[in-house]
Enzyme design. Sequence first.
Site, PDB file in Angstrom:
ATOM      1  N   ASP A   1     -13.925  84.130  50.965  1.00 19.33           N
ATOM      2  CA  ASP A   1     -14.711  85.335  51.469  1.00 19.33           C
ATOM      3  C   ASP A   1     -16.206  84.529  51.701  1.00 19.33           C
ATOM      4  O   ASP A   1     -16.173  83.370  51.480  1.00 19.33           O
ATOM      5  CB  ASP A   1     -14.880  86.176  50.203  1.00 19.33           C
TER       6      ASP A   1
HETATM    7  C1  BGC Z   1     -17.101  90.787  51.444  1.00 18.35           C
HETATM    8  C2  BGC Z   1     -15.630  90.786  52.259  1.00 18.35           C
HETATM    9  C3  BGC Z   1     -16.031  90.819  53.860  1.00 18.35           C
HETATM   10  C4  BGC Z   1     -16.818  89.688  54.198  1.00 18.35           C
HETATM   11  C5  BGC Z   1     -16.933  89.600  55.444  1.00 18.35           C
HETATM   12  C6  BGC Z   1     -18.134  89.831  52.202  1.00 18.35           C
HETATM   13  O1  BGC Z   1     -19.207  89.673  51.403  1.00 18.35           O
HETATM   14  O2  BGC Z   1     -16.703  90.338  50.036  1.00 18.35           O
HETATM   15  O3  BGC Z   1     -15.050  91.918  51.831  1.00 18.35           O
HETATM   16  O4  BGC Z   1     -14.686  90.975  54.262  1.00 18.35           O
HETATM   17  O5  BGC Z   1     -18.239  89.883  53.593  1.00 18.35           O
HETATM   18  O6  BGC Z   1     -18.007  90.430  56.184  1.00 18.35           O
END
Ligand code: BGC
Length: 734
Positions: free
Chosen positions: A279
């Site tokens: 993530d």
């Molecule tokens: C979130 C994810 C997301 C990623 C990319 C993160 O902060 O937890 O769910 O896919 O950002 O945008």
Amino acid sequence: MSNETNQTVQIGGNSITLNDLIGKMTLDEKIAQLIQLAVPFYEGAEDAGLITGPMESLGITEDTVRNSGSVLGMAGAKDVINVQRTHLENNRLGIPLLMMADIVHGFKTIFPVPLAIGCSWDLPLAELSAEIAAKEAAVSGVHVTYAPMVDLVRDPRWGRVMESTGEDPYLNAEFARAFVRGFQGTDLAGDYDRVAACVKHFAAYGAGEAGRDYNTVDLSERQLREFYLPGYKAALDEGCEMVMTSFNTVDGIPATGNSNLMRKLLREEWGFDGILISDWGAVKELIAHGIAADETEAAAKALKAGVDIEMMTSCYAKNLADLVAKNEIDEALIDEAVMRILTLKKKLGLFENPYRAANPEREKEIVFCDDHRAASFELALKSCVLLKNESVLPLQSGQKIAVIGPFAQSGDLLGPWSWTGSHDAVVRLADSIKNKLSQPSSLLVAAGCDIESSTEEQWQEARAAAEAADVIVLALGEHSDMSGEAGCRANIQLPTVQLELIRKLKALNKPMVAVLFNGRPLDLHGVYDEADAILEAWFPGSEGGNAVAELLFGGANPSGRLTMSFPYSVGQVPVYYNAFNTGRPQGAADAQVRYVSQYLDIPNEPLLPFGFGLSYTEYDYSEASISSDTMTAEQPLTVTVKLTNSGKVAGEETVQLYVRDISGEVVRPVKELKDFRKVLLQPGETQEIEFTLTESQLRYYHSDLQHFSDAGEFLAFVGPNSKQTTALSFKLVK
Ligand code: BGC
């Protein structure tokens, strides 16, 4: 690794196997494939797709960005084509970029938030919503979506509950499958209107302590396997191409550096061979978590644990080459990760057609087209849940209606994760209600207050509107930043100014319908007793206003059913239907007065249970029966119930089947959803609903983590929600 290595791709008119392609790459080129940066690094996309991002802030070079394997958050056919073209012109080996983005509940046509989609219990429509999202995203140049999010949720303080389909592992798994089918279809290589799906957040991100985002998760392995893992597993069984790690710890180790979770469980036990992406920034966060002293150690731990792509930080870019040189990382690990990335590029057809579906002309036709908006309307109709109705709904077209509240004319109906959606195009509630009235002048509109603040003038306007009306429609809720990522709240009531508005309007003694726009189950104190009717609209998406008006005026009959309990108050949280009984349950025949599992000041039961939802008609459940009192592995049972629509309008009921194992080796939940059926009944119509219950549905994880069933006594329950059920007993004989 896998047999993918011999696959051939076309680059510049020549065939080459992926294995040979990797053989041609320098170590730096390979490492660059493992890096993912967001759009700012590719600014200038409109002109030439030049790389202008703030590379110094990450301590990386333009070369690294030039050779990187994927981009985060880029959409728009023209930009994507420009960036891909410039990339290919500059990339020595001609390896195309993968475009990944969060297309969570729609692209331009925004559907209700996933928690609302869950409440529709409508798997075909959920699948269609993902298919449409994929089509709009694909034509705009996206190849991979960071969805579905399948984290099981029990704590409405957590802002991200709106991204999940709720608190039930079986239902979440069914939705996970539906979303993956919708996004990916069956032939990613041949069907350019689909995108690859990335299930997230692995694992158990929904179980953060105290409902606070990014917080510690500590579960027994049994809990993890029984409740939290089925959603991810279902997505992978459906062929989901990618997995994203989660921010939280799992059993003391952050998921992004957790070998037990990723190498052992995901890769070895489940056989997942697709791309695992961290993530956002989660590799570097291993330092703050306290399992890495610096970025070098963070890079080593994440790669060893199985993370192929590092999102948005540069631990890999800066350290992997040194780690290989010092023999602290085996280059084979990097090769494996690169192979997975190239394999997905091949599966998506990018070597042959790096622009894939991106097409500015087609984009104009497809994105936000009427058919897509119609599907969003349909799903919004099915996602709203009628929580209360004391003879005030449906409204009549001849009534004088005051639409009051901060959501009366708000475009904030799309909810979190709708960055590609257009807020201007959102249908406002007051406009939709106006269209339903026989005389447009019978509509009065006033804000009454803003979401979190108010003025005396706003109140005076609202009072005047209310006094002149037959019925008040109060459009209340949370703005979209009050849920979603980092949108946690410790108090989950409506903001005080809105409660104050209800209290003041209540004193005018007019029928009052509350329509709620929000991203989580709320504590409804100050609303539930005061309003005569409550429609939970969640964030209903692009067609939200129209769908809500259609339901309010009875053009459609509400059919949504909660997939997450509404707590009586936040003190009960987490409160969920599939809980254990305790040794001292409330209400037992032999219970003492005091020494039982209860609160002194509030009930144990949530205000509104899982599965609950009202309608404008009545459904009579009668004659529930079971085909035998004995089940064996070879001989399933059937549970039958007759359902009659005894009201005056057609309606869709969701008949629910639950089971309880009376005496397990480990404690079993008081009820577990096993099946459900959505049934459309005309007034006066009766249908017999038949469920087949098999031995495999009675299996669970035992103390040795083996998954099997126990012989003995069970109860099957049928009913309209997890609370109002009829019980039938049977025995499993082995
Ligand atoms: C979130 C994810 C997301 C990623 C990319 C993160 O902060 O937890 O769910 O896919 O950002 O945008």
